[in-house]
Scaffold this motif. Sequence first.
Motif, PDB file in Angstrom:
ATOM      1  N   PRO A 509       0.824  -1.211   0.000  1.00 18.48           N
ATOM      2  CA  PRO A 509       0.000   0.000   0.000  1.00 18.48           C
ATOM      3  C   PRO A 509       0.857   1.260   0.000  1.00 18.48           C
ATOM      4  CG  PRO A 509      -0.899  -1.610   1.528  1.00 18.48           C
ATOM      5  CD  PRO A 509       0.407  -2.155   1.040  1.00 18.48           C
ATOM      6  N   THR A 510       0.603   2.121  -0.959  1.00 21.19           N
ATOM      7  CA  THR A 510       1.453   3.291  -1.190  1.00 21.19           C
ATOM      8  C   THR A 510       0.581   4.515  -1.451  1.00 21.19           C
ATOM      9  OG1 THR A 510       3.165   1.890  -2.166  1.00 21.19           O
ATOM     10  CG2 THR A 510       3.292   4.236  -2.654  1.00 21.19           C
ATOM     11  N   ARG A 511       0.968   5.639  -0.860  1.00 21.84           N
ATOM     12  CA  ARG A 511       0.267   6.895  -1.094  1.00 21.84           C
ATOM     13  C   ARG A 511       1.287   7.990  -1.394  1.00 21.84           C
ATOM     14  NH1 ARG A 511      -4.569   7.037   1.961  1.00 21.84           N
ATOM     15  NH2 ARG A 511      -4.797   9.236   1.305  1.00 21.84           N
ATOM     16  N   GLN A 512       0.856   8.994  -2.138  1.00 17.70           N
ATOM     17  CA  GLN A 512       1.701  10.138  -2.479  1.00 17.70           C
ATOM     18  C   GLN A 512       1.252  11.334  -1.630  1.00 17.70           C
ATOM     19  OE1 GLN A 512       3.868  10.043  -5.444  1.00 17.70           O
ATOM     20  NE2 GLN A 512       4.686  12.083  -5.098  1.00 17.70           N
ATOM     21  N   ALA A 513       2.225  12.053  -1.084  1.00 17.01           N
ATOM     22  CA  ALA A 513       1.944  13.260  -0.292  1.00 17.01           C
ATOM     23  C   ALA A 513       2.679  14.442  -0.907  1.00 17.01           C
ATOM     24  CB  ALA A 513       2.377  13.067   1.154  1.00 17.01           C
ATOM     25  N   ALA A 514       1.998  15.598  -0.937  1.00 15.65           N
ATOM     26  CA  ALA A 514       2.616  16.788  -1.524  1.00 15.65           C
ATOM     27  C   ALA A 514       3.671  17.384  -0.612  1.00 15.65           C
ATOM     28  CB  ALA A 514       1.542  17.831  -1.837  1.00 15.65           C
ATOM     29  N   ASP A 515       3.509  17.218   0.712  1.00 20.22           N
ATOM     30  CA  ASP A 515       4.471  17.793   1.659  1.00 20.22           C
ATOM     31  C   ASP A 515       4.483  16.946   2.923  1.00 20.22           C
ATOM     32  OD1 ASP A 515       2.152  18.503   3.103  1.00 20.22           O
ATOM     33  OD2 ASP A 515       2.080  20.464   2.120  1.00 20.22           O
ATOM     34  N   ALA A 516       5.275  17.389   3.891  1.00 17.62           N
ATOM     35  CA  ALA A 516       5.445  16.626   5.127  1.00 17.62           C
ATOM     36  C   ALA A 516       4.149  16.526   5.911  1.00 17.62           C
ATOM     37  CB  ALA A 516       6.543  17.255   5.966  1.00 17.62           C
ATOM     38  N   GLN A 517       3.372  17.616   5.934  1.00 17.94           N
ATOM     39  CA  GLN A 517       2.126  17.610   6.696  1.00 17.94           C
ATOM     40  C   GLN A 517       1.148  16.576   6.127  1.00 17.94           C
ATOM     41  OE1 GLN A 517       1.385  19.138   9.506  1.00 17.94           O
ATOM     42  NE2 GLN A 517       3.425  20.091   9.600  1.00 17.94           N
ATOM     43  N   GLU A 518       1.027  16.552   4.813  1.00 15.07           N
ATOM     44  CA  GLU A 518       0.125  15.577   4.205  1.00 15.07           C
ATOM     45  C   GLU A 518       0.633  14.160   4.451  1.00 15.07           C
ATOM     46  OE1 GLU A 518      -2.082  14.518  -0.056  1.00 15.07           O
ATOM     47  OE2 GLU A 518      -0.608  16.137   0.033  1.00 15.07           O
ATOM     48  N   ALA A 519       1.951  13.978   4.416  1.00 15.13           N
ATOM     49  CA  ALA A 519       2.523  12.662   4.702  1.00 15.13           C
ATOM     50  C   ALA A 519       2.167  12.215   6.105  1.00 15.13           C
ATOM     51  CB  ALA A 519       4.039  12.698   4.523  1.00 15.13           C
ATOM     52  N   SER A 520       2.171  13.150   7.050  1.00 20.05           N
ATOM     53  CA  SER A 520       1.819  12.830   8.432  1.00 20.05           C
ATOM     54  C   SER A 520       0.369  12.400   8.539  1.00 20.05           C
ATOM     55  CB  SER A 520       2.082  14.042   9.318  1.00 20.05           C
ATOM     56  OG  SER A 520       1.678  13.780  10.642  1.00 20.05           O
ATOM     57  N   LEU A 521      -0.529  13.107   7.819  1.00 18.98           N
ATOM     58  CA  LEU A 521      -1.939  12.746   7.841  1.00 18.98           C
ATOM     59  C   LEU A 521      -2.166  11.370   7.210  1.00 18.98           C
ATOM     60  CD1 LEU A 521      -3.539  16.172   6.807  1.00 18.98           C
ATOM     61  CD2 LEU A 521      -3.605  15.097   9.075  1.00 18.98           C
ATOM     62  N   ILE A 522      -1.506  11.116   6.088  1.00 16.88           N
ATOM     63  CA  ILE A 522      -1.658   9.830   5.404  1.00 16.88           C
ATOM     64  C   ILE A 522      -1.172   8.692   6.288  1.00 16.88           C
ATOM     65  CG2 ILE A 522      -0.756   8.449   3.475  1.00 16.88           C
ATOM     66  CD1 ILE A 522      -0.855  11.015   1.785  1.00 16.88           C
ATOM     67  N   ALA A 549      13.478   6.519   4.850  1.00 10.65           N
ATOM     68  CA  ALA A 549      13.416   6.279   6.299  1.00 10.65           C
ATOM     69  C   ALA A 549      12.495   5.093   6.545  1.00 10.65           C
ATOM     70  CB  ALA A 549      12.907   7.507   7.026  1.00 10.65           C
ATOM     71  N   LEU A 550      12.918   4.181   7.424  1.00  9.65           N
ATOM     72  CA  LEU A 550      12.181   2.945   7.651  1.00  9.65           C
ATOM     73  C   LEU A 550      11.676   2.864   9.096  1.00  9.65           C
ATOM     74  CD1 LEU A 550      14.635   0.476   5.843  1.00  9.65           C
ATOM     75  CD2 LEU A 550      12.596   1.566   4.886  1.00  9.65           C
ATOM     76  N   ASP A 551      10.679   2.012   9.292  1.00  7.18           N
ATOM     77  CA  ASP A 551      10.154   1.672  10.623  1.00  7.18           C
ATOM     78  C   ASP A 551       9.734   2.896  11.418  1.00  7.18           C
ATOM     79  OD1 ASP A 551      10.333  -1.222  10.640  1.00  7.18           O
ATOM     80  OD2 ASP A 551      12.501  -0.956  10.622  1.00  7.18           O
ATOM     81  N   ALA A 562      10.797  13.483   7.454  1.00  4.77           N
ATOM     82  CA  ALA A 562      10.619  14.307   6.267  1.00  4.77           C
ATOM     83  C   ALA A 562      11.525  15.532   6.319  1.00  4.77           C
ATOM     84  CB  ALA A 562       9.161  14.729   6.134  1.00  4.77           C
ATOM     85  N   ALA A 563      11.588  16.157   7.490  1.00  2.00           N
ATOM     86  CA  ALA A 563      12.444  17.343   7.639  1.00  2.00           C
ATOM     87  C   ALA A 563      13.913  16.982   7.429  1.00  2.00           C
ATOM     88  CB  ALA A 563      12.226  17.966   9.017  1.00  2.00           C
ATOM     89  N   ALA A 564      14.333  15.863   8.003  1.00  2.05           N
ATOM     90  CA  ALA A 564      15.726  15.442   7.854  1.00  2.05           C
ATOM     91  C   ALA A 564      16.057  15.132   6.392  1.00  2.05           C
ATOM     92  CB  ALA A 564      15.989  14.218   8.725  1.00  2.05           C
ATOM     93  N   MET A 565      15.117  14.492   5.681  1.00  7.20           N
ATOM     94  CA  MET A 565      15.337  14.184   4.262  1.00  7.20           C
ATOM     95  C   MET A 565      15.479  15.452   3.440  1.00  7.20           C
ATOM     96  SD  MET A 565      12.759  11.085   3.327  1.00  7.20           S
ATOM     97  CE  MET A 565      12.592   9.661   4.383  1.00  7.20           C
ATOM     98  N   GLN A 566      14.612  16.422   3.711  1.00  5.87           N
ATOM     99  CA  GLN A 566      14.674  17.671   2.956  1.00  5.87           C
ATOM    100  C   GLN A 566      16.010  18.374   3.168  1.00  5.87           C
ATOM    101  OE1 GLN A 566      10.609  19.089   4.291  1.00  5.87           O
ATOM    102  NE2 GLN A 566      10.586  19.890   2.199  1.00  5.87           N
ATOM    103  N   ALA A 567      16.510  18.311   4.405  1.00  4.22           N
ATOM    104  CA  ALA A 567      17.796  18.942   4.701  1.00  4.22           C
ATOM    105  C   ALA A 567      18.916  18.236   3.944  1.00  4.22           C
ATOM    106  CB  ALA A 567      18.053  18.915   6.209  1.00  4.22           C
ATOM    107  N   ARG A 568      18.894  16.882   3.954  1.00  2.00           N
ATOM    108  CA  ARG A 568      19.932  16.136   3.229  1.00  2.00           C
ATOM    109  C   ARG A 568      19.846  16.395   1.732  1.00  2.00           C
ATOM    110  NH1 ARG A 568      18.810  12.183   7.277  1.00  2.00           N
ATOM    111  NH2 ARG A 568      17.253  11.154   5.966  1.00  2.00           N
ATOM    112  N   LEU A 569      18.609  16.513   1.233  1.00  2.00           N
ATOM    113  CA  LEU A 569      18.427  16.767  -0.203  1.00  2.00           C
ATOM    114  C   LEU A 569      19.008  18.131  -0.580  1.00  2.00           C
ATOM    115  CD1 LEU A 569      17.001  15.468  -2.711  1.00  2.00           C
ATOM    116  CD2 LEU A 569      15.071  16.975  -2.230  1.00  2.00           C
ATOM    117  N   ALA A 570      18.752  19.134   0.239  1.00  2.00           N
ATOM    118  CA  ALA A 570      19.255  20.480  -0.049  1.00  2.00           C
ATOM    119  C   ALA A 570      20.773  20.522   0.000  1.00  2.00           C
ATOM    120  CB  ALA A 570      18.663  21.473   0.948  1.00  2.00           C
ATOM    121  N   ALA A 571      21.377  19.755   0.935  1.00  3.00           N
ATOM    122  CA  ALA A 571      22.834  19.776   1.071  1.00  3.00           C
ATOM    123  C   ALA A 571      23.536  18.919   0.026  1.00  3.00           C
ATOM    124  CB  ALA A 571      23.212  19.286   2.474  1.00  3.00           C
TER     125      ALA A 571
END
Length: 901
Positions: A509-522, A549-551, A562-571
């Motif tokens: 089961p997989t869902r797409q989220a536009a941002d971190a907040q939506e990911a949290s709701l999903i 990120a797992l588990d 999500a925040a940590a991923m965004q930071a790594r992506l930017a760097a």
Amino acid sequence: MSLKQLDSLFRPKSVAVIGASNRPGSIGSVVMHNMLRGGLPGPILPVNPRYDAVAGILAYPGVRELPLVPDLALVCTPPDTVPGLMQELGIKGTRTVLIMSRDLNKQLDESGQTLQQRVLKTAKEHSMRILGPDCLGIIVPRSGLNASFGHTDIAQGKIAFVSQSDALGIAVLDWAGSKGIGFSHFISLGDCLDIDFGDIIDYLKGDPHSTSILLYMESVSNARKFISAARSASRNKPLVVIKGDKFNISAVRDASYIDSPVSTDDIYDGVFRRAGMLRVFDLAELFDAVEAMARYKPLRGDRLAILSNGGGPAMMARDVLKTRGGSLAELSEQTRQQLQHGLQAELSHQEPVRIIDHASSETYSRALEILIQDQNVDAIMVIHVPTAFASSQDIAGAVINSLGRTRKNVITVWLGEKDAAQARRMFALAGIPTYETPDQAARLFMDMVRYRRNQELLMETPDSVPSDFSPDPMAARAIIKNALDENRSFLSAPETNEVLSIYTIPVVPTRQAADAQEASLISRELGFPLALKISSPDIQDKKHSGALALDLESSGDVLKAAAAMQARLAAGYPQASLEGFIVQKMVHRPTAHELTAGVTQDPDFGPVLYFGQGDTAGRIYKDLAAGLPPLNMTLAREIIQNTRISSLLEDSKNRPAIDMQALRLILVQLSQLVIDLPEIQEVNLKTILADAGGAVVLDARISIASTASAGEERLSIRPYPKYLEEHAELPSGLRLLLRPIRPEDERSHQDFVEKLSAEDLRMRFMGFVHEFSHSQLAQLTQIDYDREMAFIAGAIEDGAWKETLGVVRCFFDPDNTNAEFAIVVRSDLKSRGLGTLLMDKMIRYCRQRGLKELTAFALRENTGMHALAKKFGFRMESDPEDPEITILKLEMTPRIIHPPV
């Protein structure tokens, strides 16, 4: 263009040599002298305006001046002269041209066309066939034809050799001459402008003087024609192939998102297996394989026992056997005791049988007899190292006498020179395969094993696909259309999973989220634990780029990840675009194997499926096997078994065997998906977890593109034409389904044949037929829809197929000009309209594919067949060769009906 014209290429009654010359060393001179030396019984006509005679033969200034129409023209002139000569030959009426001239594809005419394009256009206008350009030529000793610039004659034999390389062709001529190897045909294809591998194989499969066909291949110009021809020929005679350009790994040229190890070589491997061919890797092995095929009895299994009086040679044979995927036979306890106590043989588990160094002929004879009796042994390799205590010839004689009438293969390796050479001659005279070294013997044994497996694949009854597999292509097509309308070349993760789910491929089961907040709701909707991934077309390796990120056990964990991923992506990847996040349920399957599968596009063969080991190990070891759609469960199993990881999937010490049925079904589902949806370019099931509980896809991606091609046009093997199914009803009210026959119909077809009366069978087969073997039934049901069609009529009960009631079958010639048909209906259904329904169905189909003439041969007493033929307007003629046979002919009026896209 007609295949029938190839008779004028291989058995010409007259040959014109255009560009024949008296200038020493020129191609025209060499070809002319080779032609004269070959001994062609018909006229040889040199053409050259510079000479009155060439090699003492009257020459003609041009094609127009030739006193007759040559069956074959050999063109040995500069490239710029070839288009004009082709036009003159076409007007003259020549039907076959062999072009030795080079570089026609590099020179342009005044209109901007290449000379090669002009030549092909002229050939089509005049219905001429072309071999070449840029080819060494052909040699057919039986016809007295040496239309080549080869440097040596060849002996007459039963091997046909076809090469795509002039250089290798010349080397083979020289090598074969030194070994005393003869040929029925030697053919250089050159650039394959017209005549290609498919045409030549189709011709040679019907040649009674060619018992085997050898190919040196670099590429295929018409994949569907080649595979159809090779599959047809492989049922009747061995096809052995060397593939050049082995290390070209360009199979995935345009798929920017897939770091796929699938290579062109992997794909050709799969093609050769599917066609029932044997692939070898050097010239010595090529001719060794042909000799082995002539000497080996039919292999009934691949369990090999090795008997030797020397440890080193036995270990060498064992190592080569295992390296090539073979294994030693596991001897029964009774055999072990007889060998150990009766002969003091040295034995360990699944190792060669070692007898004493100075073993006598009696020891060899007794040991061999014991091994022959063991039901766990399919074949035996007997190795002898020369000693001063026993004659090599005496031991060879004892081995020959011990074989008796055993149906098992016994292969021999007699080491040494003088004494061993005489022993090897004894084996050769007895028809026993014999070799000089253990590694050669083991290699050839495994070649025969691979050949047997490929042949069995041609005749194997497929396993049934589960009846609940009924995808909805229209629903999948709607998803793809929406993405294409948005100018996207990839489906999103949820779209990918939805398309896969439509084809019942199990996904997480997989869902797409536009941002971190939506990911949290999903995450709250899906439930925990979860996996979170960055959604970015620029980040493919999510594990090693920090985009995974797992588990995750809570919505708060999701926000932090999500925040940590965004930071790594930017760097680390500042140029990467962020489309959002992918939220997935975590899957914990600790004993699962990580595998991969997918679909890629090959420029020669179209869509290709692949399967293999996943994760880092898969990328390092490149453990992949490839195959062509369409697949059934049997073909899917064959692809899996051709990977190294397959041995661990069913027999692992630390893990239970996986659900192989589920894994095979994924490949079948992938095959159907790519058949139904031509817009799909690539599918990458990057991570499949498979264990005893089944298989599930964790990570997948699908690329798409608009296409004007219908699904089956892209495929190298024509799939089951479902669009030809139709319902009908007899006047009696019996409801029927008329449909093409399928491989899975073998068992029901067996029941149908058994219910036919002896008279029905006699009328159908023009002789008394009592029963059909598995191989015969396989040929009746596993048909090539490009070359053959069989429509069966079946009774329908509650929407399901009940039984087969009749069949009409057509065999099309490779040119699609003429087809021979046959029809048979169960005795209790005759005169009820079923034969009329079947005949009408076949005639409509033949018109659809543009056939020119439909033919049948019927016994003169077969009044029912005659009446049916009259109803459809067939012309009836007596067979001039057999007064008991009537020939039925129907000229077809084309009514082209295009299948649905």
